[in-house]
Design a protein around this motif. Structure first.
Motif, PDB file in Angstrom:
ATOM      1  N   ALA A  42      25.541   2.483   4.456  1.00 48.65           N
ATOM      2  CA  ALA A  42      25.498   1.482   5.526  1.00 48.65           C
ATOM      3  C   ALA A  42      26.037   0.140   5.048  1.00 48.65           C
ATOM      4  O   ALA A  42      26.744  -0.563   5.787  1.00 48.65           O
ATOM      5  CB  ALA A  42      24.063   1.316   6.031  1.00 48.65           C
ATOM      6  N   ALA A  43      25.719  -0.241   3.806  1.00 46.38           N
ATOM      7  CA  ALA A  43      26.184  -1.521   3.263  1.00 46.38           C
ATOM      8  C   ALA A  43      27.709  -1.555   3.138  1.00 46.38           C
ATOM      9  O   ALA A  43      28.357  -2.535   3.531  1.00 46.38           O
ATOM     10  CB  ALA A  43      25.539  -1.779   1.906  1.00 46.38           C
ATOM     11  N   PHE A  44      28.287  -0.499   2.596  1.00 44.75           N
ATOM     12  CA  PHE A  44      29.752  -0.442   2.462  1.00 44.75           C
ATOM     13  C   PHE A  44      30.424  -0.403   3.842  1.00 44.75           C
ATOM     14  O   PHE A  44      31.466  -1.041   4.044  1.00 44.75           O
ATOM     15  CB  PHE A  44      30.167   0.778   1.632  1.00 44.75           C
ATOM     16  CG  PHE A  44      30.098   0.552   0.149  1.00 44.75           C
ATOM     17  CD1 PHE A  44      30.958  -0.357  -0.462  1.00 44.75           C
ATOM     18  CD2 PHE A  44      29.180   1.223  -0.632  1.00 44.75           C
ATOM     19  CE1 PHE A  44      30.905  -0.586  -1.829  1.00 44.75           C
ATOM     20  CE2 PHE A  44      29.115   1.008  -2.006  1.00 44.75           C
ATOM     21  CZ  PHE A  44      29.975   0.098  -2.610  1.00 44.75           C
ATOM     22  N   SER A  45      29.832   0.324   4.769  1.00 45.65           N
ATOM     23  CA  SER A  45      30.378   0.375   6.129  1.00 45.65           C
ATOM     24  C   SER A  45      30.325  -1.004   6.775  1.00 45.65           C
ATOM     25  O   SER A  45      31.269  -1.434   7.445  1.00 45.65           O
ATOM     26  CB  SER A  45      29.587   1.378   6.976  1.00 45.65           C
ATOM     27  OG  SER A  45      29.639   2.674   6.416  1.00 45.65           O
ATOM     28  N   GLY A  46      29.210  -1.703   6.561  1.00 45.01           N
ATOM     29  CA  GLY A  46      29.062  -3.046   7.100  1.00 45.01           C
ATOM     30  C   GLY A  46      30.059  -4.029   6.505  1.00 45.01           C
ATOM     31  O   GLY A  46      30.567  -4.912   7.202  1.00 45.01           O
ATOM     32  N   MET A  47      30.354  -3.886   5.219  1.00 47.04           N
ATOM     33  CA  MET A  47      31.350  -4.758   4.575  1.00 47.04           C
ATOM     34  C   MET A  47      32.733  -4.549   5.189  1.00 47.04           C
ATOM     35  O   MET A  47      33.486  -5.515   5.395  1.00 47.04           O
ATOM     36  CB  MET A  47      31.396  -4.494   3.075  1.00 47.04           C
ATOM     37  CG  MET A  47      30.188  -5.012   2.311  1.00 47.04           C
ATOM     38  SD  MET A  47      30.294  -4.674   0.540  1.00 47.04           S
ATOM     39  CE  MET A  47      31.645  -5.784   0.070  1.00 47.04           C
ATOM     40  N   GLY A  48      33.055  -3.302   5.481  1.00 51.19           N
ATOM     41  CA  GLY A  48      34.331  -3.022   6.131  1.00 51.19           C
ATOM     42  C   GLY A  48      34.411  -3.671   7.502  1.00 51.19           C
ATOM     43  O   GLY A  48      35.428  -4.274   7.863  1.00 51.19           O
ATOM     44  N   ALA A  49      33.314  -3.580   8.255  1.00 51.14           N
ATOM     45  CA  ALA A  49      33.278  -4.194   9.580  1.00 51.14           C
ATOM     46  C   ALA A  49      33.309  -5.713   9.489  1.00 51.14           C
ATOM     47  O   ALA A  49      33.970  -6.388  10.284  1.00 51.14           O
ATOM     48  CB  ALA A  49      32.023  -3.737  10.325  1.00 51.14           C
ATOM     49  N   ALA A  50      32.581  -6.284   8.504  1.00 53.21           N
ATOM     50  CA  ALA A  50      32.538  -7.740   8.344  1.00 53.21           C
ATOM     51  C   ALA A  50      33.904  -8.309   7.997  1.00 53.21           C
ATOM     52  O   ALA A  50      34.260  -9.420   8.421  1.00 53.21           O
ATOM     53  CB  ALA A  50      31.524  -8.115   7.264  1.00 53.21           C
ATOM     54  N   THR A  51      34.679  -7.580   7.228  1.00 56.95           N
ATOM     55  CA  THR A  51      36.018  -8.040   6.850  1.00 56.95           C
ATOM     56  C   THR A  51      36.882  -8.254   8.090  1.00 56.95           C
ATOM     57  O   THR A  51      37.639  -9.223   8.176  1.00 56.95           O
ATOM     58  CB  THR A  51      36.691  -7.015   5.915  1.00 56.95           C
ATOM     59  OG1 THR A  51      35.886  -6.849   4.743  1.00 56.95           O
ATOM     60  CG2 THR A  51      38.081  -7.474   5.504  1.00 56.95           C
TER      61      THR A  51
END
Length: 333
Positions: A42-51
């Motif tokens: 979830a954290a890595f997925s969220g980082m992709g979305a935040a970018t």
């Protein structure tokens, strides 16, 4: 013989207890490992979305905080870019956004996926349909995961708001934080450790409502539309991406309508600092905002908030679902 029988019986009981303890420990370890894996994904997925979505967050914050003179979303976007550029303007505070994903995003999505999977497994063991989980139950799972994540992530949320709003301040009032670590350290040092949790009630309440809608409604709509035939057999058209896209888009709209007033209050309380006592509480901020600027001010920044929340939710949940499928062979939502 009596002693031998007693010894044998006692030894058997001890072995049984030891085995049960090991089994419980093994189960707990496996559960903790499964939860941790979901949170990391979830954290890595969220980082992709935040970018992708961070500029929309900066625009939202600058529109919601006091002193905003922007006439709408496009005016704010153009004004921020013209004044401070891409890196220092629209991507100001992106490091705080990444930290937020590890503190808040990992809990919000990871814990929800874990709770949902446990509920589905319990249904299977009980001989019920795996997806026989009510919408209120799903929303309660989302509320729980969002509440936990938002409290843990409040310092990063505070840093995100401060860094995103800093360029809007007069030059002499700017804090000029050098990254999220510097922001959190200076806030704790200059304003006290409790200041890191400024606006926590509004942050947690907003996250509970937002997560309940975004996570619970996404799962519910996905389940209902998967059997409609519009998205292929069991919703598997193009790998299930169109189905998840529609589900997250609808849930994002509902979540944004409910959570935006708390977002405004949170942004206003967290953007102040240096001993400011303009707002005594979340309720005081709410009443001052409505009294001074009207009730519709509570939905200021709705467009950038939705334009940020919708793609963020779509990207993060699709990435979470697909990465989880690759790693574990199961769907996350």
């Amino acid at each position: 013989r009596l002693y031998a029988a007693f010894f044998t019986s006692s030894f058997s009981v001890a072995l049984s207890v030891l085995y049960q303890k090991r089994e419980v420990k093994s189960t707990m370890t496996a559960a903790a490992g499964a939860l941790l894996l979901k949170m990391v994904i979830a954290a890595f997925s969220g980082m992709g979305a935040a970018t992708v979505c961070h500029p929309l967050d900066v625009i939202r914050v600058q529109m919601q905080t006091e002193g905003s003179t922007y006439n709408g979303f496009t005016d704010a976007a153009a004004g921020i870019y013209k004044k401070d550029g891409l890196k220092e303007g629209l991507y100001a505070g992106v490091s705080a956004a990444y930290l937020r994903q590890w503190l808040y995003g990992s809990c919000r999505i990871g814990i929800y996926a874990y709770l949902l999977e446990n509920a589905q497994n319990a249904n299977v063991k009980a001989g019920l349909d795996k997806n026989a989980i009510s919408l209120p139950s799903k929303m309660l799972m989302g509320l729980t995961s969002g509440g936990i994540g938002s409290f843990v992530g409040t310092p990063s949320e505070l840093a995100l708001v401060r860094m995103g709003n800093d360029k809007k301040l007069p030059v002499e009032q700017r804090r000029n934080y050098n990254g999220v670590g510097d922001a959190i350290t200076r806030i704790a040092r200059d304003e006290g450790f409790p200041a890191l949790f400024t606006g926590a009630p509004a942050t947690v309440l907003r996250a509970c409502l937002l997560s309940a809608c975004a996570m619970g409604i996404t799962s519910e709509i996905k389940m209902r539309l998967s059997g409609s035939g519009f998205f292929g057999d069991d919703g598997k058209l193009y790998g299930g991406v169109p189905l998840l896209f529609v589900a997250t888009l609808i849930s994002s709209l509902a979540a944004n309508i409910v959570a935006n007033p708390f977002d405004v209050v949170k942004s206003r309380m967290q953007s102040t600092g240096d001993g400011s006592t303009q707002y005594n509480s979340m309720l005081d901020c709410f009443l001052q905002t409505v009294g001074n600027e009207g009730v519709f001010k509570l939905w200021s920044g709705f467009v950038p908030a939705f334009l940020k929340l919708a793609p963020y939710t779509v990207i993060s949940l699709i990435l979470t679902d697909k990465i989880t499928k690759i790693v574990t062979g199961k769907e996350a939502l």
